[in-house]
Design an enzyme around this catalytic site. Structure first.
Site, PDB file in Angstrom:
ATOM      1  N   LEU B 266       0.865  -1.191   0.000  1.00 34.04           N
ATOM      2  CA  LEU B 266       0.000   0.000   0.000  1.00 34.04           C
ATOM      3  C   LEU B 266       0.896   1.234   0.000  1.00 34.04           C
ATOM      4  CD1 LEU B 266      -2.583  -1.032   2.756  1.00 34.04           C
ATOM      5  CD2 LEU B 266      -3.073  -0.767   0.305  1.00 34.04           C
ATOM      6  N   GLU B 421      15.739   5.873  -0.666  1.00 33.75           N
ATOM      7  CA  GLU B 421      16.193   4.593  -1.220  1.00 33.75           C
ATOM      8  C   GLU B 421      17.101   3.869  -0.253  1.00 33.75           C
ATOM      9  OE1 GLU B 421      19.062   2.047  -3.757  1.00 33.75           O
ATOM     10  OE2 GLU B 421      19.431   3.563  -2.229  1.00 33.75           O
ATOM     11  N   GLU B 433       3.456   1.437  -5.749  1.00 32.99           N
ATOM     12  CA  GLU B 433       2.253   0.996  -5.041  1.00 32.99           C
ATOM     13  C   GLU B 433       1.097   1.964  -5.286  1.00 32.99           C
ATOM     14  OE1 GLU B 433       4.506  -1.543  -1.510  1.00 32.99           O
ATOM     15  OE2 GLU B 433       3.889   0.507  -1.108  1.00 32.99           O
ATOM     16  N   ASP B 450      21.686   4.512 -10.707  1.00 33.14           N
ATOM     17  CA  ASP B 450      21.844   4.871  -9.295  1.00 33.14           C
ATOM     18  C   ASP B 450      23.263   5.413  -9.165  1.00 33.14           C
ATOM     19  OD1 ASP B 450      22.329   4.810  -6.565  1.00 33.14           O
ATOM     20  OD2 ASP B 450      21.257   2.939  -6.189  1.00 33.14           O
ATOM     21  N   HIS B 551      28.945   4.486   1.223  1.00 41.23           N
ATOM     22  CA  HIS B 551      28.172   4.682   2.457  1.00 41.23           C
ATOM     23  C   HIS B 551      29.001   5.218   3.627  1.00 41.23           C
ATOM     24  CE1 HIS B 551      24.455   1.992   1.324  1.00 41.23           C
ATOM     25  NE2 HIS B 551      24.795   2.829   0.361  1.00 41.23           N
TER      26      HIS B 551
END
Lengths: 743, 743
Positions: B266, B421, B433, B450, B551
């Protein structure tokens, strides 16, 4: 001078010709001629062709189709069924009046039959094991065809075999509330329950019973529910009228889920994985057998115990008691048991769909599907052969126009003659499982005509709200049977109507929320805009649940032509109405599907939901605002799309524009699908039309979840209400997003 | 005479004019002029426009985009993230170089953060509660931007808070087999496990540990896996090279399922139902924290117990022992515990996608979607801002052509700058969704870039097999960075290639079977043909798992421009290659998607499956024939459709024909979806590309089901293999059915 004049004229002609050539070829370089396909792609529905179709649909030919189709019983996968397969193929492959192509498709499906060598028995057995009464094994024949050895013994398909013996009780319609009520005063353990048809699904009469310890169930049709009280075959019932004779028995599939029970969500091909038989859900856990009301009378009127409530009483001239359990002490059956000897067996058998197509000329990749099942329980003159006769007449008229080169639809038309519907919509369900993607992507609409004619009073039409308009258009162009100056529409509005906020008084269409015929897989599994047509009763004249010969040996050509539709004019009206809708769906430049009419239904469902649930939901901190917002978005998107259609000159714009709009209309119902909306029944994916137990004219999943939460009071059940509300709001919002400008 | 001659000429002219008029207007009645849209709908891709695009993509502008995007850390939902939202909107709404429209869409999603006021701590604590060592809380800064207070402390998103304290053990990569092995000699109950990145998913390192009684997990990046063994920031690592400095820590989402964890399937809007937090699956059940290798070195080299196996050893100059559990008796840490103090908290926050569109001229209802996430862990110069810089340069060039009226694509192009993300592909998943139906119906393809540049050696391209051809076409037209006479294609084929039965030696494309970036929801949930591009390593020159600043706080503009892509030529090559593919998908008359190339992959998967499974399946009475038949049908349908495309004169036939073919190509991947194919993970619906644990180059669901059955030996697990084989065969058969003639 003459010579000069001749030269002058010749020169002038030469110059003129030169000019013409320049004018024609020289300038067309800049303004090149329209390719020949330009006019084709812009063609719209041809009203004269519809008139031709209407005039050619022949009631006598429908009658002859019916005579042919009902020569022998044609229960699914029997020799009689194969005969109808061959007949359909012959007709659809006819070089003069056939379709472009026709073929059969086979599925290996799990069916249930009685054993001809060991017929099922229902007996009353005394304490000393004397058989005091034996229920009739087969219905009493009145005509030669009812004596055909291929007439299957009445039975409950998918009832387990078994030999339960116990005291008899009367359990009304076998609803949960019925057994609950009965159990308050009678110990049901080890009993046999007799129930009447109606109120609960066939299988449910046994499924609801088992938890109370009931070990076997009988089911019969009470004359109150089918015969307006008439009971005697001496002068009242068939063969004197359409009413069910005393020995008549409704057969049926006692299985709740549609499709082949061993291959849910997969096409039942030879090597397909089959679930273990023990994992099949929605079938009777205990033996169940249908009997005629002449036997039910003998059993029920002898029952002891307390008097059953008033609403449990039927048409018999005796008091319906609960059963002691068992019979009265004053009865000859005193202390006797009722015994069921059920020898049903299950078998995986080959069932055939017969398929035929007319290829579309402009958009062959858009399908209008028209279907009807072919298999019956016995001769099935009404169920389903009335529909098959209509379909064959329709394909004859259309096929001839195609073969004569007078017509080819814009879109492709697929005809389906489904197999094994009576066992639970199996042929159509397997078809949709096998071709799921292709059908989902390309199907404009599905039209179902199963029983074409129940009676001669009025049209009955059900479907998604978006088809209302095209159904009205068609119904206005067809004469009501027997009423030369009244249209089917004008007749219909007198019988069943409603006041629409948009249109005022109009005929009331039904919805396809159940799984009553082959539209189920199209509606619930694929989300395809669907409709179902028949001619039906004047409800002021009969209370019959359904036409009284339904699923009995009396549903024959004789019965149909004498009591259901003498002259076959109602059949003709259905062929004309459904065929008119079919041609419009296949030929219209802009698909005749109206999304604003869908909005009207969503709004009415929404207002009902607010009335029923909002206060309580607020108390649980669950907001209906997202649903309100979604329904409002849908309405405004629908209004906008309608406006785009009205204001566009689509015949003079790129054909990709009308295709774009048509795709929006065609795919609208797909937006309402969510395979996770009903976690316990994935084959129900359409959030607006799924079946519901709550019986409220509102969103089915919301109604059921709410009823469940209200009854349990558990917070996890209120969570499910909230979850479903989100699923529903987002589906409607997603549908609205498909109707707004495409980017 | 003159007068006569003049009259003659005038007459002749008049006659000629008359002729021209007749020729032009008189005859065109029959052959009406082509409507103006005819030539528009037949337009194909314009090669000169592609050349113009390629020449205008500017490496310096990409560099300037990156400088702008990396000014501040822009972790999802932070002030820095909002700055990038505004920047994207400003660029996409620019009147000279922007798109037709751009806007933001917000979702309220469940995120996890460390507490800036209570930083997470990892300490070594003596039996007398003395802290003997404290791991570094933040990475060591080398440049001013690394000192930005908005640099988030390294942490494991979705790790629960908690304060576990216990003896340390070394568990290699935290795979199930690692813990199993370790547990054979060490009692893991109450221990803290230190693991290295790689081998298992982030969350799995904790999920796999908990069943053994492990109470906390540390994770670090071993210099063996990221730095080719280099460890010193004095002269080896960043700021001297691209290698990770000793204090560098890889952050990440420790959550297995993609999308907002509280609103599966959803869209996460304000009132959407949210599952209870305790029901979230696929997150660490015990605290976990990442640390730098300088701290890992101190911990691991002091560990007691048996020596770990050879393949567990890393680059530290000490022996990696299991742990006694705990430290050596000779260590200063003797008898000490390791303590984790984790203060992570979860919060539902507003995350934004930024969306932009260029409206299609001919088929606006067909979408080519290009996406890249916007949020980073810290400055994210490479991940993801390299991709964002490329996307912005692409939209500048295309936007300018649109604004100048030089171009408008045939189909619509949608650009998505996804939010959150890094927390698990949340922005893209929520988008799919919310717009599930619309996107499913209309999306031609999804292109994901990306991290645009990992390194400068070669193109890396992954995608469905059907895009191979258009990727090759594009790659042949772009110069490889730094190699003026070599194309991206010619360079690529030298690095990674395979021999195709159809084409011989070609570059090897990867598949999108995991959920590594925002293509996941498009591939697995919607079944949209997708691809992913980047420039990457020469694998002969480094063993780094990924670029070493991944990261960490070192992934800055300085790092990107000095060590990843000085001059930004690889960025330019990606912009050109991906942009070329994008234009071809948007502009080609016939979609450049090749279904025969899909057949090649299905065949290769099938042959592998036969090799691996057929004997054993036969022994279990499970036939592979239906799969064989389905794959063969697919091949023959694909060959047929190719032949139809080749033999048709599509520019001179109705535009509905090319649309029909394009719909077949566009919707091909949708046919492979089955929401019931993977009952434990419904968001994986694509039966060919779902993730798999089996690691075999074959059908993922079959491989996993087979491995599971083989390991359990239970007949119900072999049933699941059979079930999946039916699902798979029918999906491939259904896909083949969409490729054959439409009716």
């Amino acid at each position: 001078m003459i010579k000069q004049a001749v030269i002058g004229v010749l020169c002038s002609l030469a110059i003129l010709t030169f000019g013409i050539l320049i004018g024609h070829y020289g300038i067309t370089e800049i303004n090149s001629p329209a390719p020949s396909w330009v006019s084709d792609v812009m063609k719209d529905v041809d009203e004269s062709l519809i008139e031709k179709f209407l005039s050619e649909v022949d009631n006598i030919k429908i009658q002859e189709n019916l005579r042919e189709l009902t020569k022998v019983p044609h229960m699914a996968t029997t020799a009689g069924d194969e005969q109808t397969v061959q007949f359909m193929l012959k007709r659809w492959q006819d070089p003069e009046t056939g379709l472009d192509q026709a073929w059969r498709e086979e599925y290996m499906v799990y069916l249930s039959f009685p054993d001809p060598k060991n017929p099922n028995k229902v007996t009353v057995v005394s304490p000393s094991d004397t058989v005091l009464h034996t229920a009739r094994e087969k219905e009493k024949p009145y005509t030669a065809d009812q004596e055909d050895p291929a007439v299957v013994q009445p039975y409950a398909a998918y009832s387990p075999a078994g030999h339960p013996k116990g005291k008899l009780v009367y359990a009304n319609q076998g609803k949960p509330s019925d057994y609950q009520h009965l159990n308050q005063t009678v110990d049901l353990r080890g009993t046999i329950a007799i129930t009447r048809y109606g109120g609960a699904g066939r299988a449910d009469k046994a499924i609801n019973a088992a938890p109370y310890g009931v070990i076997g169930v009988l089911v019969y049709t009470d004359p109150l529910d089918i015969n307006d009280g008439f009971m005697s075959d001496v002068d009242e019932t068939y063969p004197h009228s359409w009413y069910m004779p005393p020995s008549g028995v409704e057969r049926g599939s006692f299985k709740n889920l549609y499709g082949d029970p061993l291959t849910p969500y997969l096409a039942a091909k030879e090597e397909t994985y089959r679930i273990p038989v023990k994992n099949i859900t929605g079938i009777p856990p205990i033996p169940i057998q249908p009997i005629g009301f002449e036997d039910a009378y003998i059993l029920i009127c002898e029952l002891g115990g307390m008097k059953a409530p008033a609403e449990w009483q039927g048409a018999f001239n005796c008091t319906y008691n609960f059963g002691g359990p068992g019979f009265k002490n004053t009865s000859a059956f005193k202390n006797s048991d009722v015994k069921l000897d059920i020898y049903n067996y299950e078998e995986v058998k080959n069932s055939s769909n017969v398929m035929g197509v007319i290829r579309g000329s402009v958009e062959p990749d858009r399908y209008v599907i028209y279907g009807n099942h072919r298999d019956s329980w016995v001769h099935g003159a009404i169920d389903p052969s009335s529909g098959t006769s209509v379909m064959l007449e329709m394909t004859r008229v259309l096929g001839q126009m195609v073969k004569q080169g007078k017509w080819r639809p814009r879109r492709s038309i697929i005809f389906g003659s489904w197999g094994a519907e009576e066992f639970g919509l199996i042929g159509s369900a397997e078809y949709t499982e096998q071709y799921f993607t292709k059908l989902s992507e390309r199907t404009v609409a599905y039209i179902n005509v199963d029983i074409a004619v129940f009676a001669n009073a009025t049209l009955r039409a059900s479907g998604m709200p978006s088809v209302q308009n095209v159904v009205f258009t068609a119904a206005k162009q067809v004469k009501a049977p027997g009423l030369d100056s009244t249209s089917v529409y004008d007749n219909w509005i007198q019988y069943t109507n409603r006041t629409s906020p948009a249109y005022g008084l109009i005929p009331r269409m039904g919805y396809l929320s159940g799984a009553g015929s082959d539209y189920a897989a199209f509606v619930h599994y694929l989300g395809i805009t669907s409709m179902d047509f028949s001619y039906t009763y004047d409800r002021t004249k009969t209370n019959a649940r359904i036409y009284p010969a339904y699923h009995t040996a009396y549903d024959t050509f004789d019965y149909a032509s004498k009591f259901i539709d003498p002259g076959f004019f109602s059949h003709q009206a259905i062929a004309r109405t459904a065929g008119n809708v079919l041609i419009r769906l296949a030929d219209s430049l802009v698909l005749p599907l109206n999304c604003s009419d869908y909005a009207e239904t969503l709004e009415s469902y929404f207002f009902m939901a607010v009335n029923l649930y909002e206060d309580q939901l607020k108390a649980k901190n669950i907001s209906m605002e997202p649903l309100k917002h979604a329904v409002a978005s849908f309405r405004s998107a629908a209004t906008h799309l309608d406006q785009v259609i009205r204001s566009s000159d689509l015949r003079n714009e790129t054909p990709l524009k009308v295709r774009r709009i048509n795709d929006q209309l065609m795919l609208l119902d797909r937006a309402f699908l969510n395979p996770l909306a009903f976690p316990d029944k994935y084959a129900y994916r359409h959030v607006i039309w799924a079946s519901s137990n709550a019986g409220e004219p509102t969103f089915p999943g919301l109604a059921d979840a709410y009823a469940n939460a209200e009854s349990s009071g558990q917070s996890s059940d209120w969570d499910k209400v909230h979850y479903h509300l989100s699923v529903l709001s987002q589906a409607i919002g997603g549908a609205a997003d498909t109707l707004v400008d495409v980017i």
